[in-house]
Scaffold this motif. Sequence first.
Motif, PDB file in Angstrom:
ATOM      1  N   UNK A  11       0.857  -1.183   0.000  1.00 22.84           N
ATOM      2  CA  UNK A  11       0.000   0.000   0.000  1.00 22.84           C
ATOM      3  C   UNK A  11       0.896   1.237   0.000  1.00 22.84           C
ATOM      4  N   UNK A  12       0.829   2.065  -1.044  1.00 24.29           N
ATOM      5  CA  UNK A  12       1.773   3.188  -1.172  1.00 24.29           C
ATOM      6  C   UNK A  12       1.403   4.410  -0.349  1.00 24.29           C
ATOM      7  N   UNK A  13       1.021   4.189   0.912  1.00 23.22           N
ATOM      8  CA  UNK A  13       0.719   5.303   1.806  1.00 23.22           C
ATOM      9  C   UNK A  13       1.824   5.418   2.840  1.00 23.22           C
ATOM     10  N   UNK A  14       1.989   6.605   3.372  1.00 28.35           N
ATOM     11  CA  UNK A  14       3.092   6.825   4.310  1.00 28.35           C
ATOM     12  C   UNK A  14       2.991   5.921   5.533  1.00 28.35           C
ATOM     13  N   UNK A  15       1.785   5.758   6.053  1.00 32.51           N
ATOM     14  CA  UNK A  15       1.610   4.930   7.256  1.00 32.51           C
ATOM     15  C   UNK A  15       1.981   3.482   6.981  1.00 32.51           C
ATOM     16  N   UNK A  16       1.482   2.924   5.866  1.00 31.87           N
ATOM     17  CA  UNK A  16       1.776   1.531   5.539  1.00 31.87           C
ATOM     18  C   UNK A  16       3.257   1.337   5.226  1.00 31.87           C
TER      19      UNK A  16
END
Length: 245
Positions: free
Chosen positions: A64-69
Amino acid sequence: MPKTFQQIESYYAGAYWGPRKESPEECARRAEAFLSAVANVDVSFSRWFQQGKSRKDALSRPIEPTREALEKLIGRGRDRQFEDLGYSVWAWNGVCVDCQDIGLNFSCGAYSEAVSNVCVCTLPTRGPNSERVLSVPVLTGLLRSMVLAWEPDFALATSSMLHDKVAPKNSAETFMGWLMYFPRSRGTVPPLPAPVRIEPMEDKGMLVILTPDLLTVSNPEHVELAQRVHGLLDRAGLLKPIITP
């Protein structure tokens, strides 16, 4: 008579930078910027999967290309013995069985004087995507995504066989490539012979494009041009090592 086997020319793109201590959060910010930008360059770079025990297993583990993931993923990639070696993530793009995968590895947050941080993509040499990906517009977009996100000391896209043809043996210098990025802090790119192009890479530095055609070491003109440009860049001080041995 014994069979002779011709080595297959492979290609990759990579960004390299020296010691830079960064937290998983800081690395995740850069990784998010890179994945977001590169997804718009070509469909081959639009999705990534973690490595698995099998293709089926890996396809069940999308990144998942999100900062959190990404922060969680990067944190799991910490070197367990040496904190100064930073974090590593390995991925692939999950293409079809009849095509050639694109691999991705980035190692960030390392601050040891003995290693460099990297972001490297292995590129396809066969299959329906290869001709499109191995082109100057796509590779320029790929390098731009790396440069703006990771702020490297050097970046390139090239044939893996070119270095052996051009660089002196046992050389510790930065290697020659098809496309090469030099930040402004590294020095000024000198005038170079045609058909070489020099273009600005935003406000970061300069991009050198050796030839508009697919570079291959089987083409003697490409090798000769690379040798000439290597000498000019070396004399300008642009090929000095990122980390001095």
